[in-house]
Scaffold this active site. Structure first.
Site, PDB file in Angstrom:
ATOM      1  N   HIS A  94       0.851  -1.187   0.000  1.00 39.10           N
ATOM      2  CA  HIS A  94       0.000   0.000   0.000  1.00 39.10           C
ATOM      3  C   HIS A  94       0.891   1.242   0.000  1.00 39.10           C
ATOM      4  O   HIS A  94       1.368   1.678   1.051  1.00 39.10           O
ATOM      5  CB  HIS A  94      -0.894   0.036   1.245  1.00 39.10           C
ATOM      6  CG  HIS A  94      -1.915  -1.048   1.320  1.00 39.10           C
ATOM      7  ND1 HIS A  94      -2.998  -1.106   0.475  1.00 39.10           N
ATOM      8  CD2 HIS A  94      -2.023  -2.116   2.161  1.00 39.10           C
ATOM      9  CE1 HIS A  94      -3.739  -2.160   0.783  1.00 39.10           C
ATOM     10  NE2 HIS A  94      -3.180  -2.789   1.797  1.00 39.10           N
ATOM     11  N   HIS A 104      -1.161  -6.927  -5.061  1.00 43.26           N
ATOM     12  CA  HIS A 104      -1.201  -8.168  -4.280  1.00 43.26           C
ATOM     13  C   HIS A 104      -0.628  -9.303  -5.116  1.00 43.26           C
ATOM     14  O   HIS A 104      -0.899  -9.408  -6.315  1.00 43.26           O
ATOM     15  CB  HIS A 104      -2.656  -8.493  -3.904  1.00 43.26           C
ATOM     16  CG  HIS A 104      -2.875  -9.917  -3.496  1.00 43.26           C
ATOM     17  ND1 HIS A 104      -3.534 -10.831  -4.300  1.00 43.26           N
ATOM     18  CD2 HIS A 104      -2.534 -10.591  -2.375  1.00 43.26           C
ATOM     19  CE1 HIS A 104      -3.585 -11.997  -3.680  1.00 43.26           C
ATOM     20  NE2 HIS A 104      -2.984 -11.884  -2.520  1.00 43.26           N
ATOM     21  N   ASN A 106       0.202 -13.656  -4.566  1.00 43.91           N
ATOM     22  CA  ASN A 106       0.245 -14.848  -3.724  1.00 43.91           C
ATOM     23  C   ASN A 106       0.633 -16.034  -4.588  1.00 43.91           C
ATOM     24  O   ASN A 106       0.110 -16.198  -5.687  1.00 43.91           O
ATOM     25  CB  ASN A 106      -1.120 -15.107  -3.068  1.00 43.91           C
ATOM     26  CG  ASN A 106      -1.110 -16.355  -2.209  1.00 43.91           C
ATOM     27  OD1 ASN A 106      -1.532 -17.426  -2.640  1.00 43.91           O
ATOM     28  ND2 ASN A 106      -0.617 -16.216  -0.990  1.00 43.91           N
ATOM     29  N   VAL A 107       1.581 -16.824  -4.121  1.00 47.42           N
ATOM     30  CA  VAL A 107       1.897 -18.107  -4.734  1.00 47.42           C
ATOM     31  C   VAL A 107       1.976 -19.127  -3.610  1.00 47.42           C
ATOM     32  O   VAL A 107       2.592 -18.875  -2.572  1.00 47.42           O
ATOM     33  CB  VAL A 107       3.213 -18.079  -5.548  1.00 47.42           C
ATOM     34  CG1 VAL A 107       2.984 -17.373  -6.880  1.00 47.42           C
ATOM     35  CG2 VAL A 107       4.342 -17.388  -4.796  1.00 47.42           C
ATOM     36  N   ARG A 108       1.347 -20.278  -3.812  1.00 48.18           N
ATOM     37  CA  ARG A 108       1.224 -21.226  -2.703  1.00 48.18           C
ATOM     38  C   ARG A 108       1.169 -22.669  -3.211  1.00 48.18           C
ATOM     39  O   ARG A 108       0.879 -22.925  -4.385  1.00 48.18           O
ATOM     40  CB  ARG A 108      -0.039 -20.923  -1.896  1.00 48.18           C
ATOM     41  CG  ARG A 108      -1.311 -20.962  -2.726  1.00 48.18           C
ATOM     42  CD  ARG A 108      -2.522 -20.435  -1.942  1.00 48.18           C
ATOM     43  NE  ARG A 108      -3.728 -20.463  -2.759  1.00 48.18           N
ATOM     44  CZ  ARG A 108      -4.099 -19.500  -3.575  1.00 48.18           C
ATOM     45  NH1 ARG A 108      -3.357 -18.415  -3.695  1.00 48.18           N
ATOM     46  NH2 ARG A 108      -5.210 -19.601  -4.289  1.00 48.18           N
ATOM     47  N   HIS A 173     -21.338  -8.241  -2.687  1.00 47.42           N
ATOM     48  CA  HIS A 173     -22.290  -7.396  -1.971  1.00 47.42           C
ATOM     49  C   HIS A 173     -22.281  -5.956  -2.483  1.00 47.42           C
ATOM     50  O   HIS A 173     -23.235  -5.213  -2.278  1.00 47.42           O
ATOM     51  CB  HIS A 173     -21.997  -7.420  -0.470  1.00 47.42           C
ATOM     52  CG  HIS A 173     -20.644  -6.897  -0.094  1.00 47.42           C
ATOM     53  ND1 HIS A 173     -19.479  -7.566  -0.386  1.00 47.42           N
ATOM     54  CD2 HIS A 173     -20.267  -5.756   0.537  1.00 47.42           C
ATOM     55  CE1 HIS A 173     -18.449  -6.877   0.058  1.00 47.42           C
ATOM     56  NE2 HIS A 173     -18.891  -5.772   0.618  1.00 47.42           N
ATOM     57  N   GLY A 256      -5.464 -21.326  12.565  1.00 45.61           N
ATOM     58  CA  GLY A 256      -4.757 -20.796  13.722  1.00 45.61           C
ATOM     59  C   GLY A 256      -3.465 -20.109  13.379  1.00 45.61           C
ATOM     60  O   GLY A 256      -2.515 -20.108  14.168  1.00 45.61           O
ATOM     61  N   GLY A 257      -3.396 -19.501  12.195  1.00 48.30           N
ATOM     62  CA  GLY A 257      -2.195 -18.779  11.793  1.00 48.30           C
ATOM     63  C   GLY A 257      -2.001 -17.512  12.602  1.00 48.30           C
ATOM     64  O   GLY A 257      -2.867 -17.105  13.388  1.00 48.30           O
TER      65      GLY A 257
END
Length: 298
Positions: A94, A104, A106-108, A173, A256-257
């Site tokens: 940001h 953003h 993300n690689v996973r 929404h 639970g991260g």
């Protein structure tokens, strides 16, 4: 062996991106190593109140447990009850300047196992851009770089992942996109491990190429409190998506991260207004009319 080579790539990707962003900003990231009581941990690299970034996070996590959370089995209920190992790099930046977009990546990788059954694995990830003021050259550059990342693997990946991104980063929404999209994919396990891994690596390796030229063009543009005010308003949409719809946020919280690492994606200054509309003919209206429309930029 699969998890070792993926983990090595992800850790090196995090460090390479952190080093580049530190040079660009002139400020060092705070590095926090953390452990998860159920198994695993990670390294969170976070910058706040830098010279360029109001907040930025480049996080690596590697967690494992005895049961997949609901966010991971909603689309694949047959995997319920399997143990899992999940790892990834997640980035949200940001900048202060309202003319510089939020980004953003993300690689996973996730592997689910069960005694007596073959393990199930898949890759996921992508990157998307959230501008507050629209520039066509920025949009074209970002989407072209996303296409370049996927092109070596075939002609069908980019249109499919681009459409998937437009559909995923959509605030149902609000009936509007979060930004101008990019690429998104999940549950990628075909045709084979090496192809899926190399594609995911290519996405991660193209992130700086996609974003840094845009940031460098915009970070020194002059702005007033008016533009900052609109930036804060549009950041509210970012918060709404991450807390209501984002599967990665839900996965992290449900397993639970570390909440501080998961919620680093939220911008530090945000505003909401009741039933606000942009002024006709304004630059703010142009964002809605010309950019938040799921357009094909390349």
């Amino acid at each position: 062996m699969n998890t070792l080579i993926v983990r090595t790539f992800l850790f090196e990707l995090q460090e390479r991106i952190v080093e580049c962003l530190e040079k660009l900003d002139g400020t060092l990231f705070r590095r926090d190593r953390w452990e998860r009581s159920e198994g695993g941990g990670g390294l969170s690299c976070v910058m706040e109140r830098g010279n360029v970034f109001e907040r930025g996070g480049v996080n690596y996590s590697h967690v494992f447990g005895q049961g997949l959370p609901a966010s991971a089995t909603a689309a694949r209920p047959e995997l319920s009850g399997r143990s899992f190992e999940a790892m990834g790099v997640s980035i949200v930046l940001h900048p202060y300047n309202p003319y510089a977009p939020t980004v953003h990546l993300n690689v996973r990788f996730l592997e689910a196992s069960k005694e007596g059954a073959e393990s199930v694995w898949w890759f996921g990830g992508g990157m998307d851009l959230t501008p507050y003021y629209g520039f066509e050259e920025d949009a074209r550059h970002f989407h072209q770089t996303c296409k370049d990342a996927l092109q070596p693997f075939g002609d069908n990946y980019h249109p499919h992942f681009k459409k998937w991104c437009d559909q995923y980063f959509y605030l149902k929404h609000r009936k509007e996109p979060r930004g101008i999209g990019g690429i998104f994919f999940d549950d990628l396990s075909q045709p084979d491990f090496n192809t899926c891994f190399n594609l995911t690596k290519s996405v991660g390796n193209h992130f700086l190429l996609a974003y840094v030229p845009i940031l460098e063009r915009r970070l020194n543009m002059s702005y007033s409190e008016h533009e900052r005010d609109f930036q804060a308003y549009r950041r509210g949409r970012y918060v709404e998506f991450n807390l209501v719809w984002d599967r990665g946020t839900l996965f992290g919280l449900q397993t639970g991260g570390r909440a501080e690492s998961i919620l680093m994606s939220l911008p530090p200054i945000v505003k909401w207004r009741y039933s606000w509309e942009p002024e006709s003919g304004s630059e703010e209206e142009k964002l809605y009319r010309n950019f938040l429309i799921g357009k094909d930029w390349v």
